[in-house]
Design a protein around this motif. Sequence first.
Motif, PDB file in Angstrom:
ATOM      1  N   GLU A 178     100.393  20.050  17.232  1.00  0.00           N
ATOM      2  CA  GLU A 178     100.913  20.698  18.435  1.00  0.00           C
ATOM      3  C   GLU A 178     100.845  19.750  19.626  1.00  0.00           C
ATOM      4  N   PRO A 179     101.767  19.896  20.587  1.00  0.00           N
ATOM      5  CA  PRO A 179     101.827  18.969  21.735  1.00  0.00           C
ATOM      6  C   PRO A 179     100.508  18.835  22.498  1.00  0.00           C
ATOM      7  N   ASP A 180      99.764  19.920  22.602  1.00  0.00           N
ATOM      8  CA  ASP A 180      98.499  19.885  23.334  1.00  0.00           C
ATOM      9  C   ASP A 180      97.301  19.864  22.380  1.00  0.00           C
ATOM     10  N   GLY A 181      97.541  19.443  21.145  1.00  0.00           N
ATOM     11  CA  GLY A 181      96.478  19.435  20.141  1.00  0.00           C
ATOM     12  C   GLY A 181      95.403  18.417  20.454  1.00  0.00           C
ATOM     13  N   PRO A 182      94.258  18.527  19.804  1.00  0.00           N
ATOM     14  CA  PRO A 182      93.135  17.626  20.069  1.00  0.00           C
ATOM     15  C   PRO A 182      93.363  16.230  19.507  1.00  0.00           C
ATOM     16  N   ARG A 183      92.575  15.299  20.013  1.00  0.00           N
ATOM     17  CA  ARG A 183      92.532  13.967  19.431  1.00  0.00           C
ATOM     18  C   ARG A 183      91.498  13.997  18.320  1.00  0.00           C
ATOM     19  N   LEU A 184      91.832  13.427  17.169  1.00  0.00           N
ATOM     20  CA  LEU A 184      90.901  13.373  16.051  1.00  0.00           C
ATOM     21  C   LEU A 184      90.469  11.928  15.825  1.00  0.00           C
ATOM     22  N   TRP A 185      89.166  11.713  15.838  1.00  0.00           N
ATOM     23  CA  TRP A 185      88.597  10.389  15.567  1.00  0.00           C
ATOM     24  C   TRP A 185      87.678  10.551  14.371  1.00  0.00           C
ATOM     25  N   ALA A 186      88.113  10.050  13.216  1.00  0.00           N
ATOM     26  CA  ALA A 186      87.369  10.235  11.971  1.00  0.00           C
ATOM     27  C   ALA A 186      86.872   8.904  11.432  1.00  0.00           C
ATOM     28  N   VAL A 187      85.602   8.891  11.024  1.00  0.00           N
ATOM     29  CA  VAL A 187      85.008   7.749  10.345  1.00  0.00           C
ATOM     30  C   VAL A 187      84.681   8.199   8.920  1.00  0.00           C
ATOM     31  N   ILE A 188      85.187   7.466   7.940  1.00  0.00           N
ATOM     32  CA  ILE A 188      84.999   7.820   6.535  1.00  0.00           C
ATOM     33  C   ILE A 188      84.148   6.750   5.859  1.00  0.00           C
ATOM     34  N   VAL A 219      95.439  10.395  16.303  1.00  0.00           N
ATOM     35  CA  VAL A 219      94.525  10.250  15.166  1.00  0.00           C
ATOM     36  C   VAL A 219      93.999   8.815  15.113  1.00  0.00           C
ATOM     37  N   THR A 220      92.688   8.677  15.119  1.00  0.00           N
ATOM     38  CA  THR A 220      92.036   7.374  14.936  1.00  0.00           C
ATOM     39  C   THR A 220      91.193   7.459  13.667  1.00  0.00           C
ATOM     40  N   LEU A 221      91.447   6.552  12.737  1.00  0.00           N
ATOM     41  CA  LEU A 221      90.743   6.564  11.464  1.00  0.00           C
ATOM     42  C   LEU A 221      90.045   5.223  11.248  1.00  0.00           C
ATOM     43  N   GLN A 222      88.760   5.291  10.904  1.00  0.00           N
ATOM     44  CA  GLN A 222      87.988   4.085  10.628  1.00  0.00           C
ATOM     45  C   GLN A 222      87.227   4.234   9.315  1.00  0.00           C
ATOM     46  N   LEU A 223      87.104   3.142   8.617  1.00  0.00           N
ATOM     47  CA  LEU A 223      86.352   3.110   7.367  1.00  0.00           C
ATOM     48  C   LEU A 223      85.006   2.417   7.632  1.00  0.00           C
ATOM     49  N   ALA A 224      83.921   3.057   7.208  1.00  0.00           N
ATOM     50  CA  ALA A 224      82.582   2.495   7.404  1.00  0.00           C
ATOM     51  C   ALA A 224      82.098   1.866   6.103  1.00  0.00           C
ATOM     52  N   PRO A 225      81.946   0.544   6.055  1.00  0.00           N
ATOM     53  CA  PRO A 225      81.429  -0.112   4.850  1.00  0.00           C
ATOM     54  C   PRO A 225      80.051   0.415   4.475  1.00  0.00           C
ATOM     55  N   LEU A 226      79.701   0.284   3.207  1.00  0.00           N
ATOM     56  CA  LEU A 226      78.440   0.833   2.716  1.00  0.00           C
ATOM     57  C   LEU A 226      77.223   0.258   3.435  1.00  0.00           C
ATOM     58  N   ASP A 227      77.263  -1.026   3.755  1.00  0.00           N
ATOM     59  CA  ASP A 227      76.096  -1.609   4.418  1.00  0.00           C
ATOM     60  C   ASP A 227      75.925  -1.072   5.833  1.00  0.00           C
ATOM     61  N   VAL A 228      77.025  -0.660   6.450  1.00  0.00           N
ATOM     62  CA  VAL A 228      76.959  -0.086   7.800  1.00  0.00           C
ATOM     63  C   VAL A 228      76.283   1.278   7.774  1.00  0.00           C
TER      64      VAL A 228
END
Length: 300
Positions: A178-188, A219-228
């Motif tokens: 939706e136009p006024d929808g939230p920003r999603l910042w996900a770390v996987i 949408v911001t998507l980041q991958l977290a390495p195992l050592d992190v």
Amino acid sequence: MATAEPSPSLFVRSLSTVEHNPTALKLILGAKLRELRTGAGLEPADVDLKLGFSRSKTSRIELGRTGCKQGDAVALLSLYGVEGDARAEEFLRLVEQSRQPDWWRSFSDVLSDFFAPLVALEGAAATIRTYEPFYVPGLLQTPDYAEAVVTSGPGRLLPHDVRRRVDLRQRRQRRLTEPDGPRLWAVIDESVLLRTVGGPGVMRAQLEHLITLTERSNVTLQLAPLDVTAAIGVGTGVTYLRFALGDLKDAIYIEHLTDSTFSQKPQVVEQYRDMLDRLGACALTPRQTTEALRDRLSRL
């Protein structure tokens, strides 16, 4: 010197789309009533006594645990010196709006009580931050991937219940478009990509979907390495809700196997926000994450 006219609203900012979220409205209205009571120099027990309320009713209303009836709202506003003007009219209109059923009530047959706080408030958030160590976050899942996750949980579900849970997940995702929808910042967590949930075909489609989502501005998507993740010691998934309105406090949600933790206590929220900040700083950049997703996709 002329006396300043009272503000036409009790709220500093327009409530905008939050007006259509009854759960969020209850919390906002309760917080405003608490502010008015404090300004009047009254304790909750004083209000209960003066208005003939049952014990702790005022506190329950202020915490958003009990919906405020129109008659109670009129009595409270009058006691606090707010009556007969545009501010009172607006407040009473919002009280009526807060008593409307939430959209997710139609999914009450498959919505766990401990999951309801997150579903109720994520639609009102300006920003949703999440870390997921085991699966792709629900707001980013394809229907087939979501079905595989649901069926892998404890207990056996009827096909109808599985479909309903997947439908609920898709309904939650709609807010992001939706136009006024939230920003999603996900770390996987990196390990999420190594789990072939639902089989190669389902996982391939899920990875393609994630790559497409990285192109969206909210949408911001980041991958977290195992050592992190090992160094930071996260331990479990967490969702952090940030609201644009000062009347609604930020919240964190942590899901366990059979229950959850939902808190708006500032000291608790701050700890998890700090953890998410450290994860985001150490994880792969969004561009690197997209490259990692494409690399994993090529290996399936």
